[in-house]
Design a protein around this motif. Structure first.
Motif, mmCIF file in Angstrom:
data_model
loop_
_atom_site.group_PDB
_atom_site.id
_atom_site.type_symbol
_atom_site.label_atom_id
_atom_site.label_comp_id
_atom_site.label_asym_id
_atom_site.label_seq_id
_atom_site.Cartn_x
_atom_site.Cartn_y
_atom_site.Cartn_z
ATOM 1 N N ILE A 41 13.651 -9.507 11.518
ATOM 2 C CA ILE A 41 13.955 -10.215 10.278
ATOM 3 C C ILE A 41 12.737 -11.046 9.916
ATOM 4 O O ILE A 41 12.254 -11.838 10.722
ATOM 5 C CB ILE A 41 15.193 -11.122 10.439
ATOM 6 N N ARG A 42 12.240 -10.845 8.716
ATOM 7 C CA ARG A 42 11.096 -11.619 8.220
ATOM 8 C C ARG A 42 11.587 -12.505 7.087
ATOM 9 O O ARG A 42 12.126 -12.015 6.100
ATOM 10 C CB ARG A 42 9.990 -10.691 7.745
ATOM 11 N N VAL A 43 11.406 -13.809 7.228
ATOM 12 C CA VAL A 43 11.816 -14.784 6.225
ATOM 13 C C VAL A 43 10.580 -15.120 5.393
ATOM 14 O O VAL A 43 9.561 -15.565 5.942
ATOM 15 C CB VAL A 43 12.404 -16.047 6.883
ATOM 16 N N VAL A 44 10.684 -14.887 4.074
ATOM 17 C CA VAL A 44 9.506 -14.956 3.210
ATOM 18 C C VAL A 44 9.749 -15.811 1.963
ATOM 19 O O VAL A 44 10.870 -16.234 1.691
ATOM 20 C CB VAL A 44 9.068 -13.542 2.778
ATOM 21 N N ASP A 45 8.674 -15.957 1.176
ATOM 22 C CA ASP A 45 8.768 -16.638 -0.112
ATOM 23 C C ASP A 45 8.963 -15.601 -1.222
ATOM 24 O O ASP A 45 9.002 -14.392 -0.964
ATOM 25 C CB ASP A 45 7.526 -17.498 -0.364
ATOM 26 N N GLU A 46 9.078 -16.082 -2.448
ATOM 27 C CA GLU A 46 9.340 -15.185 -3.587
ATOM 28 C C GLU A 46 8.174 -14.236 -3.871
ATOM 29 O O GLU A 46 8.405 -13.086 -4.251
ATOM 30 C CB GLU A 46 9.686 -16.009 -4.823
ATOM 31 N N ALA A 47 6.955 -14.690 -3.689
ATOM 32 C CA ALA A 47 5.801 -13.830 -3.970
ATOM 33 C C ALA A 47 5.787 -12.610 -3.050
ATOM 34 O O ALA A 47 5.584 -11.473 -3.501
ATOM 35 C CB ALA A 47 4.501 -14.620 -3.835
ATOM 36 N N GLU A 48 6.026 -12.837 -1.762
ATOM 37 C CA GLU A 48 5.990 -11.709 -0.814
ATOM 38 C C GLU A 48 7.116 -10.723 -1.069
ATOM 39 O O GLU A 48 6.911 -9.508 -1.082
ATOM 40 C CB GLU A 48 6.036 -12.213 0.631
ATOM 41 N N VAL A 49 8.333 -11.222 -1.282
ATOM 42 C CA VAL A 49 9.447 -10.299 -1.492
ATOM 43 C C VAL A 49 9.301 -9.562 -2.824
ATOM 44 O O VAL A 49 9.678 -8.391 -2.935
ATOM 45 C CB VAL A 49 10.823 -10.998 -1.361
ATOM 46 N N LYS A 51 6.465 -8.578 -4.191
ATOM 47 C CA LYS A 51 5.505 -7.491 -3.947
ATOM 48 C C LYS A 51 6.178 -6.310 -3.257
ATOM 49 O O LYS A 51 5.974 -5.152 -3.620
ATOM 50 C CB LYS A 51 4.337 -7.986 -3.093
ATOM 51 N N LEU A 52 6.987 -6.619 -2.239
ATOM 52 C CA LEU A 52 7.694 -5.554 -1.516
ATOM 53 C C LEU A 52 8.738 -4.872 -2.404
ATOM 54 O O LEU A 52 8.908 -3.649 -2.335
ATOM 55 C CB LEU A 52 8.357 -6.122 -0.259
ATOM 56 N N TRP A 54 8.632 -4.471 -5.599
ATOM 57 C CA TRP A 54 7.933 -3.582 -6.525
ATOM 58 C C TRP A 54 7.399 -2.345 -5.792
ATOM 59 O O TRP A 54 7.588 -1.222 -6.247
ATOM 60 C CB TRP A 54 6.780 -4.314 -7.220
ATOM 61 N N ARG A 55 6.775 -2.573 -4.637
ATOM 62 C CA ARG A 55 6.156 -1.464 -3.903
ATOM 63 C C ARG A 55 7.174 -0.422 -3.437
ATOM 64 O O ARG A 55 6.923 0.781 -3.509
ATOM 65 C CB ARG A 55 5.391 -2.006 -2.701
ATOM 66 N N TYR A 56 8.313 -0.880 -2.936
ATOM 67 C CA TYR A 56 9.267 0.053 -2.330
ATOM 68 C C TYR A 56 10.468 0.404 -3.204
ATOM 69 O O TYR A 56 11.142 1.390 -2.940
ATOM 70 C CB TYR A 56 9.752 -0.502 -0.982
ATOM 71 N N ARG A 57 10.732 -0.399 -4.231
ATOM 72 C CA ARG A 57 11.895 -0.124 -5.079
ATOM 73 C C ARG A 57 11.536 -0.013 -6.556
ATOM 74 O O ARG A 57 12.406 0.244 -7.385
ATOM 75 C CB ARG A 57 12.949 -1.216 -4.891
ATOM 76 N N CYS A 58 10.265 -0.260 -6.882
ATOM 77 C CA CYS A 58 9.800 -0.246 -8.275
ATOM 78 C C CYS A 58 10.622 -1.196 -9.151
ATOM 79 O O CYS A 58 10.910 -0.897 -10.313
ATOM 80 C CB CYS A 58 9.812 1.170 -8.847
ATOM 81 N N LYS A 59 11.013 -2.319 -8.569
ATOM 82 C CA LYS A 59 11.763 -3.336 -9.303
ATOM 83 C C LYS A 59 10.951 -4.615 -9.315
ATOM 84 O O LYS A 59 10.407 -5.028 -8.295
ATOM 85 C CB LYS A 59 13.132 -3.580 -8.663
ATOM 86 N N GLN A 60 10.905 -5.253 -10.487
ATOM 87 C CA GLN A 60 10.132 -6.486 -10.617
ATOM 88 C C GLN A 60 10.934 -7.686 -10.158
ATOM 89 O O GLN A 60 12.154 -7.722 -10.286
ATOM 90 C CB GLN A 60 9.703 -6.686 -12.065
ATOM 91 N N GLY A 61 10.212 -8.660 -9.645
ATOM 92 C CA GLY A 61 10.807 -9.937 -9.291
ATOM 93 C C GLY A 61 11.298 -10.019 -7.864
ATOM 94 O O GLY A 61 11.327 -9.028 -7.122
ATOM 95 N N LEU A 66 15.840 -7.320 1.462
ATOM 96 C CA LEU A 66 15.412 -5.924 1.453
ATOM 97 C C LEU A 66 15.628 -5.369 2.854
ATOM 98 O O LEU A 66 15.361 -6.050 3.844
ATOM 99 C CB LEU A 66 13.935 -5.803 1.077
ATOM 100 N N SER A 67 16.101 -4.138 2.922
ATOM 101 C CA SER A 67 16.345 -3.476 4.206
ATOM 102 C C SER A 67 15.431 -2.269 4.322
ATOM 103 O O SER A 67 15.323 -1.470 3.391
ATOM 104 C CB SER A 67 17.799 -3.006 4.287
ATOM 105 N N PHE A 68 14.795 -2.151 5.482
ATOM 106 C CA PHE A 68 13.893 -1.042 5.751
ATOM 107 C C PHE A 68 14.332 -0.362 7.046
ATOM 108 O O PHE A 68 13.900 -0.749 8.137
ATOM 109 C CB PHE A 68 12.449 -1.535 5.879
#
Length: 153
Positions: A41-49, A51-52, A54-61, A66-68
């Protein structure tokens, strides 16, 4: 049964549940599914999530979780117990808890349970799948002492 939870904190830990909480929530899901394995489990801020997302789901914001799921790259002659990774955005969790008038720790628990169910292959794209997944979440969260996350406060 062996269940390992690794927690990575990419932001300050203030207001973030403890490792022991994450472990208990993941175990509650896996025990109910008779599964074992390792979850990061990685706990992140809004900028990191964002980016992920967008990269993996092509969704903005930013999104809450997120589950991988771990995908074995090729057949291996040995067993790998990795289930996958969850990325949880702490600011989004806090904001949603406030907006939905939920206890923040209960919302964290719900998102971990929800994310781990995704790692196990559960989804909510179709109405029947969503009903099944929500019912499982409610049962697991109740076993942990948390209220139904789908009822309004």
């Amino acid at each position: 049964m062996s269940i390992t939870v690794q927690v990575q904190y990419a932001i300050a830990r203030i207001g973030i549940p403890l490792q022991v909480d994450f472990q208990r929530w993941v175990e509650a899901v896996l025990v109910n599914q008779s599964k074992e394995g390792e979850v990061t489990i990685r706990v992140v801020d809004e900028a990191e999530v964002a980016k992920l997302n967008w990269r993996y789901r092509c969704k903005q914001g930013a999104t809450n979780v997120l589950s991988f799921p771990f995908e074995v790259p090729a057949p291996l002659p040995f067993k790998i117990s990795l289930l996958g990774d969850l990325v949880i955005c702490a600011p989004v969790v806090a904001r949603e808890a406030r907006e939905q008038a939920k206890e923040e720790k209960a919302h964290w628990a719900h998102l971990v349970v929800h994310g781990v169910l995704h790692l196990l292959g559960f989804d909510h794209q179709q109405e029947k799948e969503a009903q099944q997944m929500e019912a499982m979440e409610i049962i697991i969260l109740r076993s942990l002492g948390y209220p139904n996350p789908y009822e309004s406060a």
